[in-house]
Enzyme design. Sequence first.
Site, short mmCIF file in Angstrom:
data_model
loop_
_atom_site.label_atom_id
_atom_site.label_comp_id
_atom_site.label_asym_id
_atom_site.label_seq_id
_atom_site.Cartn_x
_atom_site.Cartn_y
_atom_site.Cartn_z
N ASP A 44 5.95 3.85 7.96
CA ASP A 44 6.05 3.26 6.95
C ASP A 44 6.89 2.65 6.85
O ASP A 44 7.99 4.05 7.85
CB ASP A 44 6.50 4.25 5.47
N ASN A 129 -2.63 -6.05 -1.80
CA ASN A 129 -2.56 -7.16 -3.05
C ASN A 129 -2.00 -8.02 -2.71
O ASN A 129 -1.37 -7.93 -2.21
CB ASN A 129 -3.25 -6.19 -4.21
N ASP A 132 -7.35 -10.62 -0.80
CA ASP A 132 -7.94 -11.82 0.39
C ASP A 132 -6.89 -12.52 0.91
O ASP A 132 -7.00 -12.80 1.43
CB ASP A 132 -8.53 -12.07 -0.79
N SER A 152 -10.75 -5.45 2.23
CA SER A 152 -12.12 -4.30 1.26
C SER A 152 -12.26 -4.43 0.35
O SER A 152 -13.36 -4.11 0.11
CB SER A 152 -10.70 -2.94 0.64
N HIS A 184 -10.86 -10.39 -5.44
CA HIS A 184 -10.85 -8.30 -5.64
C HIS A 184 -9.85 -8.90 -6.46
O HIS A 184 -8.23 -8.66 -6.56
CB HIS A 184 -10.00 -7.95 -4.69
N THR A 239 -3.59 3.15 -8.67
CA THR A 239 -5.11 3.68 -8.94
C THR A 239 -5.24 4.16 -6.95
O THR A 239 -4.71 3.11 -6.09
CB THR A 239 -6.12 2.74 -9.11
N1 LIG Z 1 -7.27 -3.29 -2.32
C1 LIG Z 1 -7.56 -2.40 -3.61
O1 LIG Z 1 -8.88 -2.75 -3.60
C2 LIG Z 1 -6.20 -1.86 -3.44
C3 LIG Z 1 -6.61 -0.93 -5.14
C4 LIG Z 1 -5.41 -0.14 -4.57
C5 LIG Z 1 -4.33 -0.33 -4.38
N2 LIG Z 1 -4.05 -2.03 -3.66
C6 LIG Z 1 -2.76 -2.32 -3.29
O2 LIG Z 1 -2.51 -1.80 -1.86
C7 LIG Z 1 -0.63 -1.55 -1.61
C8 LIG Z 1 -0.66 -0.50 -2.02
O3 LIG Z 1 -0.31 0.66 -3.51
P1 LIG Z 1 0.51 1.80 -3.60
O4 LIG Z 1 -0.16 2.33 -4.91
O5 LIG Z 1 -0.23 2.73 -2.74
O6 LIG Z 1 1.79 1.11 -3.34
P2 LIG Z 1 2.86 2.49 -3.10
O7 LIG Z 1 4.23 1.50 -3.78
O8 LIG Z 1 2.54 3.74 -3.94
O9 LIG Z 1 3.18 2.68 -1.46
C9 LIG Z 1 3.42 1.22 -0.85
C10 LIG Z 1 4.04 2.19 0.36
O10 LIG Z 1 4.43 1.43 1.51
C11 LIG Z 1 5.57 1.23 2.33
N3 LIG Z 1 5.99 0.26 2.71
C12 LIG Z 1 7.04 -1.25 1.62
N4 LIG Z 1 7.73 -1.83 2.68
C13 LIG Z 1 6.83 -1.76 3.57
C14 LIG Z 1 7.20 -1.68 5.29
N5 LIG Z 1 6.93 -3.63 5.80
N6 LIG Z 1 6.53 -1.23 6.42
C15 LIG Z 1 5.99 -0.26 5.74
N7 LIG Z 1 5.76 0.45 5.23
C16 LIG Z 1 6.13 -0.99 4.12
C17 LIG Z 1 6.27 1.35 1.59
O11 LIG Z 1 7.23 2.40 1.07
C18 LIG Z 1 5.35 2.30 0.08
O12 LIG Z 1 5.26 3.65 1.20
C19 LIG Z 1 -0.21 -2.85 -3.17
O13 LIG Z 1 -0.58 -4.34 -2.54
C20 LIG Z 1 -1.68 -2.53 -4.51
O14 LIG Z 1 -1.90 -3.54 -5.11
C21 LIG Z 1 -5.04 -1.97 -3.50
#
Ligand SMILES: NC(=O)c1ccc[n+]([C@@H]2O[C@H](COP(=O)([O-])OP(=O)(O)OC[C@H]3O[C@@H](n4cnc5c(N)ncnc54)[C@H](O)[C@@H]3O)[C@@H](O)[C@H]2O)c1
Length: 323
Positions: A44, A129, A132, A152, A184, A239
Amino acid sequence: MKPSHSNFKGGSMKVTVVGTGMVGSSFAYRMLVSGLSDELVHIDVNHDRALGEAEDMEHALALELPGIVYAGEYADARGSDFVVITAGLSKMGEDGRLGLAKKNAEIVRDIIKQVSAVAPDAFYIVATNPMDVMTYATIKYSGLAPRQVIGSGTVLDSARFRALLSEKLQISASQISAFSLGEHGDNQVPIYSQVKVKGIALESMLHQMNLSFEQDERDAMTEKIKTAAYRIIERKGATYYGIASSLTRIIRAIHRDERVILPVSVMPQGEYGLDDVCLALPSLVTATGVERIFDLSLTQQEYEALMASAAVLREYNQQLPQQ
Ligand SMILES: NC(=O)c1ccc[n+]([C@@H]2O[C@H](COP(=O)([O-])OP(=O)(O)OC[C@H]3O[C@@H](n4cnc5c(N)ncnc54)[C@H](O)[C@@H]3O)[C@@H](O)[C@H]2O)c1
């Protein structure tokens, strides 16, 4: 870095998760306690966060199956079987997930260049997100073979669809086969015409159970699937359990060569008349990744909605920042 004191001799599956926020850490925990992965690297940009998650999970592992978990740098991703991308912004505005495209594409570009250089043979599973668009971006920025990169998709949305149908029919979701396809997000297409309950078509099931399921009720169900994430985020901030299970499900299918059909996000090669876009389609997931995409017979309306979903995604793909 892998702790030098470790005498761990596992080696069954190495996973690197990039982004150890809510989604990344929930997924990592799910993988470790299920015993599927026995080596997990947290990366991270907020290294402290990765260190904290790894230490917390190390303590949990002392009570679970043997394994190793640590916070690392990109070099530590070397030898990974899977790299899971969950880094990026999650706070959605009026444009929903698509509104995150520009900023998250820059983040994903930065990550992919570094990680694909050390783990060129891994499968890349994308959750960030708009997922896609980020799956498409991962292929574009890495130069990896499209079959190595899997989003996913609507594995989670299809689970939501099945859960709602289960409530409606009062039959276990495990008995229900139902796909939501396409993006999605707000432009996904739940395929009502192909819902089956243990091989029994939905319409026949409704008839036999003397249940009505009019168009307005179907529209409300579709809306409930599309708005699930917004509702959960409003109530608890994010979520993560549903996506953690979805990611684990996809990885298990590849790792164990399960040959199951999942609506993952893939780049079709002419199937459904589509190419050069990633979106959820019913895909045979095997040890080689997505082995093939199946044709689901859609109604004209469903097909047009799927094409509209693809068109929206293409627009966002075209706006991706350059290499
Ligand atoms: N595909 C799905 O069905 C689905 C479902 C839920 C969430 N998501 C997506 O997943 C992503 C993460 O969501 P979350 O709730 O965990 O967010 P979050 O803010 O809790 O975590 C995101 C993490 O990414 C890290 N980060 C940011 N830039 C970075 C970089 N350049 N290098 C490494 N790490 C970096 C941040 O420090 C943080 O720890 C979002 O884009 C969210 O929309 C997708």
